[in-house]
Design an enzyme around this catalytic site. Structure first.
Site, PDB file in Angstrom:
ATOM      1  CE1 TYR A 105      42.499  27.352  71.101  1.00 45.49           C
ATOM      2  CE2 TYR A 105      44.452  27.542  69.726  1.00 45.49           C
ATOM      3  CZ  TYR A 105      43.632  28.042  70.726  1.00 45.49           C
ATOM      4  OH  TYR A 105      43.953  29.214  71.345  1.00 45.49           O
ATOM      5  CE1 TYR A 161      44.287  31.704  69.186  1.00 39.66           C
ATOM      6  CE2 TYR A 161      46.588  32.088  68.665  1.00 39.66           C
ATOM      7  CZ  TYR A 161      45.615  31.495  69.438  1.00 39.66           C
ATOM      8  OH  TYR A 161      45.987  30.702  70.495  1.00 39.66           O
ATOM      9  CG  HIS A 170      53.201  29.493  69.910  1.00 37.07           C
ATOM     10  ND1 HIS A 170      53.641  28.207  69.752  1.00 37.07           N
ATOM     11  CD2 HIS A 170      52.815  29.595  71.200  1.00 37.07           C
ATOM     12  CE1 HIS A 170      53.539  27.561  70.901  1.00 37.07           C
ATOM     13  NE2 HIS A 170      53.048  28.379  71.797  1.00 37.07           N
ATOM     14  CE  LYS A 207      41.917  37.576  70.143  1.00 34.22           C
ATOM     15  NZ  LYS A 207      43.306  37.176  70.022  1.00 34.22           N
ATOM     16  N   PRO A 262      37.688  31.103  76.999  1.00 28.06           N
ATOM     17  CG  PRO A 262      38.577  29.388  78.308  1.00 28.06           C
ATOM     18  CD  PRO A 262      37.317  30.157  78.064  1.00 28.06           C
TER      19      PRO A 262
HETATM   20  P1  FAD Z   1      41.545  39.194  87.417  1.00 27.39           P
HETATM   21  O1  FAD Z   1      42.731  38.482  86.913  1.00 27.39           O
HETATM   22  O2  FAD Z   1      40.311  38.485  87.726  1.00 27.39           O
HETATM   23  O3  FAD Z   1      41.987  40.148  88.595  1.00 27.39           O
HETATM   24  C1  FAD Z   1      41.046  40.836  89.419  1.00 27.39           C
HETATM   25  C2  FAD Z   1      41.604  40.954  90.827  1.00 27.39           C
HETATM   26  O4  FAD Z   1      40.679  41.694  91.614  1.00 27.39           O
HETATM   27  C3  FAD Z   1      41.790  39.599  91.500  1.00 27.39           C
HETATM   28  O5  FAD Z   1      43.087  39.486  92.011  1.00 27.39           O
HETATM   29  C4  FAD Z   1      40.720  39.596  92.587  1.00 27.39           C
HETATM   30  O6  FAD Z   1      41.124  38.864  93.742  1.00 27.39           O
HETATM   31  C5  FAD Z   1      40.563  41.077  92.882  1.00 27.39           C
HETATM   32  N1  FAD Z   1      39.268  41.435  93.484  1.00 27.39           N
HETATM   33  C6  FAD Z   1      38.046  40.907  93.199  1.00 27.39           C
HETATM   34  N2  FAD Z   1      37.108  41.482  93.963  1.00 27.39           N
HETATM   35  C7  FAD Z   1      37.724  42.401  94.734  1.00 27.39           C
HETATM   36  C8  FAD Z   1      37.283  43.306  95.731  1.00 27.39           C
HETATM   37  N3  FAD Z   1      35.983  43.386  96.065  1.00 27.39           N
HETATM   38  N4  FAD Z   1      38.181  44.099  96.328  1.00 27.39           N
HETATM   39  C9  FAD Z   1      39.505  44.043  95.983  1.00 27.39           C
HETATM   40  N5  FAD Z   1      39.988  43.181  95.047  1.00 27.39           N
HETATM   41  C10 FAD Z   1      39.112  42.376  94.425  1.00 27.39           C
HETATM   42  N6  FAD Z   1      43.292  35.232  78.584  1.00 27.39           N
HETATM   43  C11 FAD Z   1      44.169  35.399  77.550  1.00 27.39           C
HETATM   44  O7  FAD Z   1      44.354  36.548  77.093  1.00 27.39           O
HETATM   45  N7  FAD Z   1      44.869  34.353  76.993  1.00 27.39           N
HETATM   46  C12 FAD Z   1      44.687  33.075  77.436  1.00 27.39           C
HETATM   47  O8  FAD Z   1      45.366  32.169  76.952  1.00 27.39           O
HETATM   48  C13 FAD Z   1      43.721  32.852  78.493  1.00 27.39           C
HETATM   49  N8  FAD Z   1      43.507  31.610  78.973  1.00 27.39           N
HETATM   50  C14 FAD Z   1      42.672  31.444  80.051  1.00 27.39           C
HETATM   51  C15 FAD Z   1      42.476  30.152  80.519  1.00 27.39           C
HETATM   52  C16 FAD Z   1      41.617  29.952  81.606  1.00 27.39           C
HETATM   53  C17 FAD Z   1      41.398  28.553  82.089  1.00 27.39           C
HETATM   54  C18 FAD Z   1      40.979  31.064  82.249  1.00 27.39           C
HETATM   55  C19 FAD Z   1      40.075  30.860  83.452  1.00 27.39           C
HETATM   56  C20 FAD Z   1      41.168  32.351  81.781  1.00 27.39           C
HETATM   57  C21 FAD Z   1      42.005  32.545  80.673  1.00 27.39           C
HETATM   58  N9  FAD Z   1      42.221  33.826  80.160  1.00 27.39           N
HETATM   59  C22 FAD Z   1      43.049  33.993  79.081  1.00 27.39           C
HETATM   60  C23 FAD Z   1      41.549  34.993  80.757  1.00 27.39           C
HETATM   61  C24 FAD Z   1      42.432  35.806  81.714  1.00 27.39           C
HETATM   62  O9  FAD Z   1      42.982  34.975  82.696  1.00 27.39           O
HETATM   63  C25 FAD Z   1      41.631  36.951  82.363  1.00 27.39           C
HETATM   64  O10 FAD Z   1      40.947  37.650  81.349  1.00 27.39           O
HETATM   65  C26 FAD Z   1      42.519  37.918  83.170  1.00 27.39           C
HETATM   66  O11 FAD Z   1      42.870  37.349  84.398  1.00 27.39           O
HETATM   67  C27 FAD Z   1      41.799  39.257  83.452  1.00 27.39           C
HETATM   68  O12 FAD Z   1      42.607  40.069  84.265  1.00 27.39           O
HETATM   69  P2  FAD Z   1      41.952  41.139  85.258  1.00 27.39           P
HETATM   70  O13 FAD Z   1      43.088  41.804  85.943  1.00 27.39           O
HETATM   71  O14 FAD Z   1      40.976  41.956  84.503  1.00 27.39           O
HETATM   72  O15 FAD Z   1      41.076  40.294  86.260  1.00 27.39           O
HETATM   73  C1  DHB Z   2      45.757  28.850  76.883  1.00 24.86           C
HETATM   74  C2  DHB Z   2      46.130  28.897  75.577  1.00 24.86           C
HETATM   75  C3  DHB Z   2      45.199  29.186  74.600  1.00 24.86           C
HETATM   76  O1  DHB Z   2      45.531  29.265  73.312  1.00 24.86           O
HETATM   77  C4  DHB Z   2      43.890  29.405  74.924  1.00 24.86           C
HETATM   78  O2  DHB Z   2      43.014  29.657  73.934  1.00 24.86           O
HETATM   79  C5  DHB Z   2      43.528  29.363  76.214  1.00 24.86           C
HETATM   80  C6  DHB Z   2      44.462  29.083  77.205  1.00 24.86           C
HETATM   81  C7  DHB Z   2      46.763  28.536  77.932  1.00 24.86           C
HETATM   82  O3  DHB Z   2      47.931  28.321  77.613  1.00 24.86           O
HETATM   83  O4  DHB Z   2      46.397  28.513  79.111  1.00 24.86           O
END
Ligand code: FAD
Ligand code: DHB
Length: 390
Positions: free
Chosen positions: A201, A385, A72, A297, A293
């Site tokens: 958006y 962004y 993009h 980020k 979200p």
């Molecule tokens: P998680 O993905 O939460 O992974 C943590 C892992 O630890 C999980 O698998 C969990 O099961 C495990 N765990 C938890 N507790 C325990 C335990 N006690 N023992 C062992 N394992 C455990 N971010 C972006 O950058 N861009 C986007 O476009 C974006 N869009 C999003 C849209 C939505 C709707 C949502 C909900 C989130 C979005 N995010 C986005 C955020 C992004 O998904 C998270 O920030 C990301 O998943 C963080 O990764 P992580 O590995 O830190 O945590």
């Molecule tokens: C997603 C895309 C975005 O730009 C955002 O802010 C959050 C989520 C997505 O594709 O899931």
């Protein structure tokens, strides 16, 4: 059993860290509470900063992303019914974003760890962290077969997300938590329909909406909804009619609707826990911070934390110097607070708040008018962004 680093959580943060450390010759074990299928069924992030794309390429997991991801060059904001602001991030700051789903990244990371013969331990229950302020911390857990296991190590990395055990293992008096909850959520769907070619958006009097994508035949859409709404309150017909009503007619008429194949709702919150270290425990990703979200980020911050933390651990096990480990938290937090502020600002700019007064409404519209007419404001939006420098 003994290893150098125990990583709790096999989400994007934990598995990328495992890959980077393992490839640098640092022995590590990843413990994940859920099954592999469960983790891969969670639909989450979709937009990657250019720095994230580079880190994934350097980690050796960029091949499918470069083949299937969608680049993009613009971020688009619709408002006041039919206005459309398009900010070209390449013109503004020379960088672009990549649309590539978190599920695909997670598959790529698991495949890379499988190839190296170092898969995570899935279905590890009752994970407990011990001896965090000693030189010999240890982790206990219940294995998938019900056995009680213990791993001794040098360092523990808490990559276990917002609801994990790692942050909670830091005594309450040793951490400061900053938080904000927003009075609405996002209802998101995936549908096997061709997406809009742009990231769109929308600020609308009925609430925020977002059009995003996964693949040429997989679309991701979101609408703002009350926190009290359940997924069952949003049959597909209602979702499509709300989404289309919140978009400018010129974009709404390009949307191809179809049955949803996934539907979920998520609350919006901002949260930061400081410091990101306690003794020999280091937090990374959602375990330490959450952003709404809107700014896309969360995953990007998880990747930048892991970038800093992996380099610090590689230095620690290489030269023996702990300087970079000591600097990890403050360095990561500088970037975290930048993204927290940006995500809060974009959320405030684009959503309808339940207590929004006519004054608030005019102020929000004025900010969008200013953004539409000011190259300086557009550059500031684009710079944040696509992601602040690492
Ligand atoms: P998680 O993905 O939460 O992974 C943590 C892992 O630890 C999980 O698998 C969990 O099961 C495990 N765990 C938890 N507790 C325990 C335990 N006690 N023992 C062992 N394992 C455990 N971010 C972006 O950058 N861009 C986007 O476009 C974006 N869009 C999003 C849209 C939505 C709707 C949502 C909900 C989130 C979005 N995010 C986005 C955020 C992004 O998904 C998270 O920030 C990301 O998943 C963080 O990764 P992580 O590995 O830190 O945590
Ligand atoms: C997603 C895309 C975005 O730009 C955002 O802010 C959050 C989520 C997505 O594709 O899931």
């Amino acid at each position: 059993m003994r290893t150098q680093v125990v990583i709790v959580g096999a989400g994007p943060a934990g598995t990328l860290l495992s890959l980077l450390l393992g490839d640098a010759g640092i022995d590590n074990v990843v413990l994940e509470r859920q099954s592999r299928d469960y983790v891969l069924s969670r639909v989450r992030a979709g937009v990657l900063e250019s720095g994230t794309v580079e880190i994934l390429r350097r980690a050796g997991v960029g091949e499918r992303m470069d083949r299937e991801g969608h680049v993009h060059d613009t971020v688009n904001i619709a408002w006041r019914g039919s206005e459309l602001l398009s900010v070209d991030t390449v013109d503004r700051v020379g960088k672009r974003m990549m649309a590539y789903g978190q599920t695909a990244i997670q598959e790529d990371l698991y495949a890379a760890l499988d190839d190296r013969g170092r898969p995570p331990v899935f279905e590890a229950a009752d994970v407990e962290l011990n001896g965090l302020t000693t030189d010999r911390p240890w982790v206990t857990y219940t294995g998938p077969d019900g056995s009680t296991e213990r791993i001794d190590c040098d360092h523990i990395c808490g990559c276990d997300g917002f609801h994990g055990v790692a942050r909670q293992s830091i005594p309450a008096e040793e951490r400061t938590e900053y938080g904000k909850e927003y009075p609405f959520g996002w209802l998101g769907i995936l549908s096997e329909t061709p997406p809009l070619p742009i990231l769109l958006y929308a600020n609308h009097t009925d609430g925020f909406a977002l059009c995003s994508m996964r693949t040429p035949m997989l679309s991701r859409y979101y609408v703002q909804c009350p926190l009290t709404d359940a997924v069952e309150d949003w049959p597909d017909d209602r979702f499509w009619s709300e989404l289309l009503g919140r978009l400018p007619p010129s974009q709404a008429e390009r949307i191809v609707t179809g049955p949803s194949i996934e539907k979920s709702n998520a609350p919006l919150r901002s949260f930061v826990a400081e410091p990101m270290r306690y003794g020999n425990l280091f937090l990374a990703g959602d375990a330490a911070h959450i952003v709404p979200p809107t700014g896309a980020k969360g995953l990007n911050l998880a990747v930048s934390d892991v970038h800093y933390l992996s380099q610090a651990l590689i230095e620690r096990f290489g030269s023996g110097s702990t300087t970079a480990l000591d600097d990890y938290g403050p360095l990561a937090l500088r970037r975290v607070w930048g993204a927290v502020r940006f995500s809060w600002w974009l959320t405030s700019l684009l959503h309808r708040f339940p207590d929004q007064t006519p004054f608030d409404q005019r102020a929000q519209e004025q900010e969008l008018t200013y953004l539409s007419s000011s190259p300086a404001a557009q550059t500031a939006l684009a710079e944040q962004y696509v992601g602040l420098p690492l």
